[in-house]
Structures are given as C-alpha cells and as structure tokens.
Scaffold this active site. Structure first.
Site, PDB file in Angstrom:
ATOM      1  N   ASP A 120       0.988  -1.383   0.135  1.00 40.76           N
ATOM      2  CA  ASP A 120      -0.104  -0.056  -0.146  1.00 40.76           C
ATOM      3  C   ASP A 120       0.842   1.325   0.328  1.00 40.76           C
ATOM      4  O   ASP A 120       2.156   1.480  -0.882  1.00 40.76           O
ATOM      5  CB  ASP A 120      -1.035   0.038   1.006  1.00 40.76           C
ATOM      6  CG  ASP A 120      -1.855   1.161   1.184  1.00 40.76           C
ATOM      7  OD1 ASP A 120      -3.180   1.181   0.271  1.00 40.76           O
ATOM      8  OD2 ASP A 120      -1.400   2.039   1.749  1.00 40.76           O
ATOM      9  N   HIS A 142      -7.096  -6.081  -1.337  1.00 40.75           N
ATOM     10  CA  HIS A 142      -5.743  -4.970  -1.036  1.00 40.75           C
ATOM     11  C   HIS A 142      -4.936  -5.980  -0.465  1.00 40.75           C
ATOM     12  O   HIS A 142      -3.716  -5.183  -0.617  1.00 40.75           O
ATOM     13  CB  HIS A 142      -7.003  -3.933  -1.124  1.00 40.75           C
ATOM     14  CG  HIS A 142      -5.441  -2.702  -0.302  1.00 40.75           C
ATOM     15  ND1 HIS A 142      -4.741  -2.071  -1.582  1.00 40.75           N
ATOM     16  CD2 HIS A 142      -5.417  -2.264   0.312  1.00 40.75           C
ATOM     17  CE1 HIS A 142      -4.062  -1.496  -1.187  1.00 40.75           C
ATOM     18  NE2 HIS A 142      -4.383  -1.074  -0.019  1.00 40.75           N
TER      19      HIS A 142
END
Length: 331
Positions: free
Chosen positions: A107, A306
C-alpha cells in the site's frame, strides 16, 4: 521449517531516526529485509511474513512508519513528506548496524519503498512492492488529478486532505471504521460491482456509508487482529497516518529532479486481481519494462483483494523468499 530459537522470536526496539524514534520489530538473522506497511496498518501487517523470512535465513525488520504505533508522531503536517520517510528508513538500516537492506512495502509502503530505492541506492539494494505499482515521480500535480476523479463524488485521497475531517469520521469508532475499510477492500467481503464504490464519497457524506453492511470480517482478519489494529489507532489517533496523504503535492515538488526516473535495482511486484490499486494502475504495470528494468516478476494473484500479504500469506511468502534467494549475495 526449523524450530524457532531465541534469535527467531520477534523482538521490539526503538531506533533513533529523523522522526525521533522508529519502532522496529525483528525476527531472524541474516541479510536485512526492511518491511514497510501501508494505511491504515502497522508493523503487524507483516506478521505472517516475518517467521517465513526468518526461517529462510533473513533478518526481517518491520517498522511502524512515523505517525503510527510506537514510532514518533511529529506535529507538523509537512513532517510526513516522502523524503522524510526515506530518511527514516535509511536511519533504521544504520541503527540496526547494517550498511544495506532489501526493502519491501505494501500500500503506501510500496511507494515509500520504491522511493527509498530511488533516492538511496547506496542503502537499498533491491525493492519489492505489494498492491501499488511503481510510477516514476512527475506527471500532473496530484491534487489536480484527484480533484478531477469521481464527477460529483469525491475521491478518498481528496477527502483526506483537510486536517481533522477524516479524523472526525474515524476516531469516534476506530474499531468499526477499520473493520469496514478492511472488509471493503478484501476479496469475499468487498461490495459487488453494482454497489457504490467505497473509494469515493458522496457530497456531504462519509467513507463509512460505502462500507459493507452487516459487520462481517474478512477471512484473513480475526477479532484479535482487529483488536490489535484498533488498539494502536485508539492510542495514537489517525492524524499522523493521514498526514501522508496531505503531502502528495509536496512530494511532487520535492522529487522534481527524479521525474521519469526508473528504479534500476532488482525488483518484484505482487498485486491482487480484485484490488483497485492494481487495476486502476494497470498502465503503470505495462510500463514496468521501462520503469523497473530490474524487475524479476509482476504477479497478479487471482481472487485477491488489497491486503495481499494478509489475504494470501502463503503465496506472498513463497514469492518473496523465492525472489530474495535469486538476488546476488550481499557483500
């Protein structure tokens, strides 16, 4: 897998850094692998990787990025610009008594890791990026790009810009908000294709309104895991974490001399096929032969959202350790 001995247990320490102090959790011995988390997470997001790296003969060191966990939380918004985070990472390597390291990030940690490799190739000899592909500095001013997304709706990065705004949404119920964002971006619990996109905020609305209803946790997240994350942010607040988003235009200016620059060290990318961070930036993945000339592989995991290293720890560990084993021996 060998039995965990004393040196294979996780140990915590504080290392001096430009932030003031950086909290580092270590496991194993051997060549150093520095692990950089994203938003809204902590060193704990690497809990599945650290034992695997230690067993493979590496010294895994997962940090709390400045503003998170037990690391320092400078007051000024501009203290969270990218150059400062790169300086923290280099200081951690030195503080751990090493001259160089492989760096991996997920991320926000992915661009932090990539920029660390770009600015300090003398320290970071290879880089792995999870979820967010590398894009060289440059292009249009970020705030202008984000402001143009979503039409009448507001892109979440723009929503995060004004200090105090997102904090007012999150901090009254940190645990509930974290459970919602983790579920919204996870395979198996994310909204369907016909549901409103949780990356956008309706006029006068909140991100929470777009999170999945019902409170189901994703399969990778236990109640104890959620308790850990919530406890960290309930203690620190969210401002330090959110200040990373509030420096994107400063980064654009700070890194002007590196516009278009590739990262030439050995590299690896792992993304989730259901992750918007990967799919929205598919063009960046196609540019990897130019932007990442040392790339060993770009792996897109089917059925993965994610939170790659937590959703698919076994696959992520195999990819990371296999890639690390392929790198030139550290001198």
């Amino acid at each position: 897998m060998p039995q965990a001995g004393e040196q294979d247990r996780m140990t915590h320490r504080l290392v001096d850094s430009p932030a003031g102090r950086t909290h580092v959790v270590e496991q194993g011995s051997g060549p150093l692998v520095l692990l950089v988390h994203g938003f809204p997470e902590s060193w704990y997001s690497w809990r599945h990787q650290m034992p695997a790296l230690a067993a493979a003969g590496y010294r895994a060191a997962a940090i709390d990025v400045r503003g998170y966990g037990r690391s320092s939380r400078p007051h000024a918004v501009e203290a969270y610009r990218m150059r400062e985070l790169v300086a923290d990472n280099a200081a951690v390597v030195e503080g751990l008594g090493e001259r160089s390291a492989v760096i991996a990030g997920h991320d926000w940690g992915a661009p932090i890791a990539a920029t660390s490799a770009l600015l300090r190739p003398d320290v970071f000899r290879a880089v792995a990026m999870l979820s967010v592909p590398y894009t060289p500095p440059g292009g249009p001013r970020p705030s202008e790009v984000f402001a143009g997304m979503g039409g009448e709706e507001e892109f979440y990065v723009s929503y995060f810009q004004r200090p105090g705004r997102a904090e007012a949404e999150i901090e009254p119920d940190v645990r509930g908000w974290l459970a919602g964002i983790y579920a919204a971006l996870s395979a198996g619990t994310m909204p369907g294709p016909d549901a409103p996109d949780p990356h956008f905020v309706s006029p006068g609305g909140t991100m929470r309104e777009r999170f999945p209803a019902g409170g189901e946790l994703p399969a990778w997240l236990s109640e104890a895991d959620l308790d850990f994350y919530a406890g960290e942010f309930e203690r620190t607040g969210l401002t330090g974490a959110l200040n990373r988003y509030r420096n994107m235009d400063r980064d654009w200016e700070d890194l002007a001399e590196f516009r278009g620059a590739p990262v030439t060290q050995p590299s690896l990318f792992v993304g989730g096929a259901m992750d918007a961070s990967t799919t929205w930036m598919s063009g960046a993945v196609k540019e990897f032969p130019t932007t990442l000339p040392g790339l060993s592989g770009a792996h897109i995991l089917d059925g993965c959202g994610h939170w790659v290293q937590q959703e698919r720890p076994g696959e992520t560990n195999r990819l990371l350790t296999g890639w690390l084993a392929s790198l030139p021996q550290q001198r």
